[in-house]
Design an enzyme around this catalytic site. Structure first.
Site, short mmCIF file in Angstrom:
data_model
loop_
_atom_site.label_atom_id
_atom_site.label_comp_id
_atom_site.label_asym_id
_atom_site.label_seq_id
_atom_site.Cartn_x
_atom_site.Cartn_y
_atom_site.Cartn_z
N CYS A 46 0.83 -1.21 0.00
CA CYS A 46 0.00 0.00 0.00
C CYS A 46 0.86 1.26 0.00
CB CYS A 46 -0.93 -0.01 1.21
SG CYS A 46 -0.10 -0.45 2.76
N HIS B 297 -2.63 5.45 6.42
CA HIS B 297 -1.24 5.89 6.62
C HIS B 297 -1.15 7.36 6.18
CE1 HIS B 297 0.09 1.71 6.86
NE2 HIS B 297 -0.27 1.46 5.62
#
Ligand code: NAD
Length: 335
Positions: free
Chosen positions: A140, A220
């Site tokens: 990711c 994130h």
């Protein structure tokens, strides 16, 4: 229609299954799981044929009253491509199964790069994966960085990337993960593994990454500095990034101050599971100081790799070029 099997139906696998099903040129042959649980129940509810991933545990499905279509071997045998979305390290163990049936496979970023012939990001190196048998969609974070770096390299040239990745401690469903009340340099050593991983996409890129973990589950956050080879105007860079189909430049007028509001925005827009497939980059953060570019971008770890998996299937089967595949995937998902 391309017949796609999904081995591993967890956070990534269930999203990839729905994304594959939404494509005009792909069918989901079935999904494989190790044990019956709420995700297995949902797989059946959504009409996916469910296969037992581990023969010794197949009886658990019958005991739980969950119907299966067979063992994972049968799924692999009848698929044109398998997307392996099993936990980190299991994909590498599964490679021999895919080879046995001569079924090409897409692996995830939790695997070491050497699990596959090529590491993949649709925006950056789609052509490298065309016709390959084993392709790894990068993690990711690496996906998010690659999408940002590719247009900067093409337009301005990149001298050096420096990025701090403030990473979520775990996904919302990972009840055992932490930290709960701490901020961890993670790893403490520098660079973190993310820089070398980005180099699997751009081998000649000069990049240093620092990693942290925080008590958050939603997304994130990347704090990015790129020293470019040209001196850009901040508005021009912002326009360039806004043109990228898998980067959303979050406009000031939305008043989105953090990842909580980004996720709320996704839910308000009716996004499945509140997914944000695109990098979410704050427009106000785009800054140019001489040749240095700065920004903040948030990455939805559970979903940004999902469209990349769909494109990897087309690259492997050489059924579309990069532009066609990305456009088809985006259109089908609503990106
Ligand atoms: P997960 O634990 O949510 O899902 C994995 C699934 O695989 C589970 O359903 C599990 O029961 C099943 N499984 C376990 N062993 C298996 C086996 N031998 N055969 C078939 N299925 C098996 O994991 P995830 O978060 O979806 O991660 C999958 C991969 O994607 C990993 O490589 C991970 O690093 C990568 N990835 C995860 C994220 C994320 O944030 N969750 C983001 C990008 C990439």
């Amino acid at each position: 229609m391309l017949r796609v099997g999904i081995n591993g139906y967890g956070t990534i696998g269930k999203r990839v299954a729905d994304a594959v099903r939404a494509q005009p040129d792909m069918d989901v042959v079935g999904v494989a799981k190790t044990r019956p649980n709420y995700e297995a129940e949902q797989a059946v509810e959504r009409g996916y044929d469910l296969y037992a991933a581990v023969e010794d545990r197949a009886h658990q499905f019958a005991e739980a009253g969950v119907e299966t279509a067979g063992l994972v071997d049968e799924l692999v045998a009848t698929s044109d491509v398998v997307v392996d979305a099993t936990p980190s390290g299991v994909g590498a163990q599964n490679r021999s199964l895919y080879e046995e049936y001569d079924t090409p496979a897409v692996y995830q970023g939790g695997e070491d790069a050497d699990v596959a012939d090529v590491s993949f990001n649709a925006r950056s190196n789609y052509a490298d994966a065309e016709g390959a048998d084993h392709v790894r969609v990068v993690s990711c974070n690496t996906t998010g960085l690659s999408r940002l770096i590719a247009p900067l390299r093409e337009t301005y040239g990149v001298e050096k990337v420096r990025t701090t990745l403030v990473r979520r401690g775990g996904d919302p469903s990972q009840t055992g993960r932490g930290p709960i009340n701490d901020i961890l340099p993670n790893p403490i050593t520098i660079p973190s593994h993310h820089g070398p991983d980005v180099q699997t996409i751009f081998p000649d890129l000069d990049i240093d990454t620092l990693g942290m973990k925080v008590p958050a589950t939603l997304m994130h956050m990347h704090s990015v500095n790129v020293t470019l080879e040209a001196e850009p105007d901040a508005d021009e860079v912002r326009d360039l990034l806004a043109e990228q189909s898998r980067i959303t430049v979050v406009d000031e007028s939305l008043g989105i101050e953090g990842t909580g509001q980004l996720k709320e925005w996704a839910l308000d827009r009716g996004r499945p599971r509140g997914d944000l497939w695109e990098n979410c980059l704050w427009g106000e953060s785009v800054t140019a100081e001489g040749r240095d570019f700065y920004c903040f971008q948030a990455i939805h770890q559970e979903s940004d790799v999902v469209p990349e998996n769909v494109d990897a299937v087309r690259a492997i089967t050489e059924s579309a070029d990069a532009a066609e595949s990305v456009a088809t995937t985006n259109d089908a998902l609503g990106i």
